[in-house]
Design a protein around this motif. Sequence first.
Motif, mmCIF file in Angstrom:
data_model
loop_
_atom_site.group_PDB
_atom_site.id
_atom_site.type_symbol
_atom_site.label_atom_id
_atom_site.label_comp_id
_atom_site.label_asym_id
_atom_site.label_seq_id
_atom_site.Cartn_x
_atom_site.Cartn_y
_atom_site.Cartn_z
ATOM 1 N N VAL A 248 0.855 -1.179 0.000
ATOM 2 C CA VAL A 248 0.000 0.000 0.000
ATOM 3 C C VAL A 248 0.894 1.233 0.000
ATOM 4 C CG1 VAL A 248 -1.851 1.228 1.198
ATOM 5 C CG2 VAL A 248 -1.753 -1.282 1.289
ATOM 6 N N PHE A 249 0.730 2.097 -0.992
ATOM 7 C CA PHE A 249 1.589 3.269 -1.125
ATOM 8 C C PHE A 249 0.903 4.524 -0.599
ATOM 9 C CE2 PHE A 249 3.708 0.499 -4.168
ATOM 10 C CZ PHE A 249 5.040 0.784 -3.911
ATOM 11 N N CYS A 250 1.625 5.239 0.264
ATOM 12 C CA CYS A 250 1.192 6.541 0.749
ATOM 13 C C CYS A 250 2.218 7.583 0.324
ATOM 14 C CB CYS A 250 1.052 6.536 2.269
ATOM 15 S SG CYS A 250 -0.162 5.357 2.892
ATOM 16 N N ARG A 251 1.833 8.863 0.420
ATOM 17 C CA ARG A 251 2.730 9.906 -0.055
ATOM 18 C C ARG A 251 3.744 10.331 1.007
ATOM 19 N NH1 ARG A 251 -0.791 13.104 -1.442
ATOM 20 N NH2 ARG A 251 -0.967 12.543 -3.631
ATOM 21 N N THR A 252 3.363 10.333 2.284
ATOM 22 C CA THR A 252 4.247 10.842 3.330
ATOM 23 C C THR A 252 4.536 9.770 4.374
ATOM 24 O OG1 THR A 252 2.440 11.634 4.755
ATOM 25 C CG2 THR A 252 3.233 13.138 3.041
ATOM 26 N N LYS A 253 5.619 9.977 5.111
ATOM 27 C CA LYS A 253 5.976 9.056 6.194
ATOM 28 C C LYS A 253 4.885 9.040 7.263
ATOM 29 C CE LYS A 253 10.779 10.483 5.564
ATOM 30 N NZ LYS A 253 11.890 11.236 6.180
ATOM 31 N N ILE A 254 4.351 10.221 7.575
ATOM 32 C CA ILE A 254 3.325 10.314 8.618
ATOM 33 C C ILE A 254 2.094 9.515 8.225
ATOM 34 C CG2 ILE A 254 1.730 11.900 9.775
ATOM 35 C CD1 ILE A 254 3.918 14.019 9.661
ATOM 36 N N GLU A 255 1.640 9.687 6.989
ATOM 37 C CA GLU A 255 0.468 8.949 6.514
ATOM 38 C C GLU A 255 0.735 7.446 6.532
ATOM 39 O OE1 GLU A 255 -2.650 9.771 2.986
ATOM 40 O OE2 GLU A 255 -0.666 9.189 2.277
ATOM 41 N N THR A 256 1.935 7.058 6.127
ATOM 42 C CA THR A 256 2.302 5.642 6.132
ATOM 43 C C THR A 256 2.186 5.053 7.527
ATOM 44 O OG1 THR A 256 3.844 5.992 4.295
ATOM 45 C CG2 THR A 256 4.183 4.044 5.635
ATOM 46 N N GLN A 257 2.771 5.744 8.496
ATOM 47 C CA GLN A 257 2.764 5.251 9.874
ATOM 48 C C GLN A 257 1.345 5.180 10.425
ATOM 49 O OE1 GLN A 257 5.622 4.255 11.473
ATOM 50 N NE2 GLN A 257 4.311 3.506 13.122
ATOM 51 N N GLU A 258 0.558 6.208 10.155
ATOM 52 C CA GLU A 258 -0.785 6.257 10.726
ATOM 53 C C GLU A 258 -1.714 5.204 10.116
ATOM 54 O OE1 GLU A 258 -1.994 10.300 10.283
ATOM 55 O OE2 GLU A 258 -0.995 10.919 12.142
ATOM 56 N N ILE A 259 -1.600 4.979 8.811
ATOM 57 C CA ILE A 259 -2.425 3.948 8.179
ATOM 58 C C ILE A 259 -2.057 2.575 8.735
ATOM 59 C CG2 ILE A 259 -2.958 2.789 6.010
ATOM 60 C CD1 ILE A 259 -4.238 5.532 6.310
ATOM 61 N N ALA A 260 -0.755 2.318 8.882
ATOM 62 C CA ALA A 260 -0.315 1.028 9.415
ATOM 63 C C ALA A 260 -0.824 0.836 10.841
ATOM 64 C CB ALA A 260 1.208 0.930 9.376
ATOM 65 N N GLU A 261 -0.713 1.873 11.663
ATOM 66 C CA GLU A 261 -1.176 1.763 13.054
ATOM 67 C C GLU A 261 -2.678 1.529 13.114
ATOM 68 O OE1 GLU A 261 0.161 5.341 14.894
ATOM 69 O OE2 GLU A 261 2.256 4.689 15.052
ATOM 70 N N ALA A 262 -3.432 2.201 12.250
ATOM 71 C CA ALA A 262 -4.883 2.004 12.227
ATOM 72 C C ALA A 262 -5.236 0.582 11.802
ATOM 73 C CB ALA A 262 -5.528 3.017 11.279
ATOM 74 N N LEU A 263 -4.523 0.054 10.807
ATOM 75 C CA LEU A 263 -4.785 -1.314 10.355
ATOM 76 C C LEU A 263 -4.475 -2.331 11.454
ATOM 77 C CD1 LEU A 263 -3.353 -1.185 6.726
ATOM 78 C CD2 LEU A 263 -5.754 -1.535 7.351
ATOM 79 N N ILE A 264 -3.355 -2.138 12.133
ATOM 80 C CA ILE A 264 -2.983 -3.053 13.219
ATOM 81 C C ILE A 264 -4.044 -3.016 14.311
ATOM 82 C CG2 ILE A 264 -1.292 -3.474 15.053
ATOM 83 C CD1 ILE A 264 0.824 -2.323 13.086
#
Length: 603
Positions: A248-264
Motif C-alpha cells: 500500500v503506497f502513501c505519499r508521506t511518512k506520517i500517513e504511512t505510519q498512521e495507516i499502518a497503526e490504524a490497520l494493526i
Amino acid sequence: MNNPFIELGIRHDIVNAISELGFEKPTPIQEASIPVLLSGSNDFVGLAQTGTGKTAAFGLPLLELIDFEENHPQALVLCPTRELCLQIASDLTKFAKNIPNAKVVAVYGGASIMDQLRSIKRGVQIVVATPGRMLDIIGRKAIDFSDIRYVVLDEADEMLNMGFQDDIDEILSTTPEEKKTWLFSATMPSEVRRIAKKYMTDPHELTMGKQNTGNANIEHEYYIVRARDKYAAFKRIVDFNPDIFGIVFCRTKIETQEIAEALIKDGYNADSLHGDLSQQQRDKVMKRYRERSLQLLIATDVAARGIDVNDVTHVINYSLPDEIENYTHRSGRTARAGKTGVSIAIINSKEVGKIRQIERVIGKQFIKAEVPTGFDVCEKQLFSIIHKVHNVTVNDSQIEQYIPRIMDEFADLSKEDLIKRFASIEFNRFLEYYKNAPDLNATEDRRDGAGDRFARTGTRGDFTRLFINLGSVDGFSRGDLLGYICNTTKISGRTVGKIDVKGVYSFFEVQNSDSDQVFNSFQNAEFKGRPVRIEISGETRNETRGGASNSYNRREGGNRRDGDRSGRREGGSGNRDRNSGGGGFRDFSGKRREDRTERRKNY
C-alpha cells in the motif's frame, strides 16, 4: 539440450548457480541484453519495466567479464535506495557462489560505515552502492576506482528523481574515462536521456516494450470515494480480497505510519516501511513481509524501491504519486516474473484527470470499479472460509487421537448444523462489522464538498480551511508543513485535509473539532524568530487571533477552488496540466532536491 543461458554465453558454474535459484529461461530483457553486454565493447542503455529481471541482465555479464584473480574494484553498481542495494548485492553473491574469490560489497547509509570500510579493505571486485554513502567513502579516500572497468546505473530515473545528479557526477569523476557505462531504467524522462548523453559514447539502446508503459500483466482499477470515506473504502477493498498480499503506497511518512497503526488496531497483519526507520527496523519489517507474516506492507515510494518480493497480488495507491513515473514503479511491484497482479488507485472525484494522464503514459486503460457493499464483502469472506476448510491438509496421524472426543462434542449436531457453525466462526465477525454498511462510492462529477459555502466561509463540510504565513520560501513542502502542523498542535495527520503551499504563505484544512486546538497551539508560535500567524481563509480574525495581513485575504479570500493536494509535488505548487480534469502532475524536471546531508544519512 543446452541450458538457454549457456546459449547466451554464460559459463557453466554461473548457470548452475542460477539454475538452483529457479532460472529456467531468460526473460526478454536478459535474452536481448546479455549477448550485447558480454561483448564488453559498448556503452548500454536498457529500458524495461520493474520486475523483468534487470539485475540478472547486467549481473550475469559482469560476472563473465570481471577478472576475479584481481582483488580490487572492477565494477561499480549505483542504485537509489538501500533496499535495492542490498537486493542487488545479494543476487550477485548468489549468482557468483561457484566462482572462487568472488567478492561483492554493499555500501549504503543506515549501517555501520566502519564495517563497510573493512569489507572494502579486505578486497572486492564489485561494489554495489547508494550515492550518498559512496561519496562518504570516496571522501575518506578509502577506495580506489582507478581500475574500474564497468559502471552500472540501475533505476537511473529514480536516482535523478531523488536529486542524486550531483552525487553521480562526483562519483563518476573518480572513475576512468575508458570505462563502459551501462544504464538501466524503467522510464526514460529527459534527465535520464541527458545523463546517457553526458556519460556515454554511442550507446547501444534496447527498449523492451513501449517506453514508460506498464506491465501488460497488471490490471489497473480505480475507486472514487469521498475523502472522509477513504480509509473505510480501503478496508472494504482489502476485506473483499481475503487472500491479498499487497503493498500500500502513501505519499508521506506520517500517513504511512498512521495507516499502518490504524490497520494493526483493526486486526490486520500490517506494518509500515519508511525513511525514518533504522536499518534494523527496516530489515525486520521486510523479513516479516517476505515470510508472509505481514499481509499488507504500507510504504512510501522511496522506501519501497528495491523491494523484490514474489507473488505480490495487489498494489494499492492509497494516495496517487506526485509523478506519473512513480506510478509505473509502484505498479511494477506486482505481476513480477510473468505473473499477474492488480494495481488499485483510491481517489476522489477531482483526481479522475490524473487517472486519464496515467492511462495515456502507460498505454493501458483503468477499470472503474465500485467499492463493494457490506453484503458483497461478507459473501466473499464466507466462501473464502469454505474454500479453506475444503482444501485444508489433514494430518491424520496427529488428529486421530482426538477424533473420539471431537465426535462426542458434536454428537447432538446434524451435518447441516455443524457446517453452519464452522462457517459462522469468521462470518459472524464480518456480518457484525458490515451491518448497515453505507455505500461508499462517489460519482465522478461530485465536487467532494467544495462549493460556494467553501468560498464564502473557508469551511468545507467537516473541515475548516486555514491560512498560515509560512510557505515554500521558508523551505516548506506539503509533507514538511504537515509534519510542522502535527508537531506544533499534537493533532493527528489523518485529521488534516488539503494542503496548498504557496510562496510566502499556505492554506491547510483541519477538522472543525480541531480548529480551536490549532489556533491555541499557534497562539505564541515562532518560526526562525518571527511570529507564526493562523486565520480562517476568507475571514478576518485579526481582532481575536492576531491573524495575517488582510492583503492575503483579498488576494485569495478562499474564493479560488482549492487545488487537489495530490496534484502537486512536495517541492512547491508546480506546473498544472489545465486539461487534466482536476490537478495535473508536475513536470519531472521541477523536482526540488532534498538536503544532501539528510540524503546521505539514509542513502
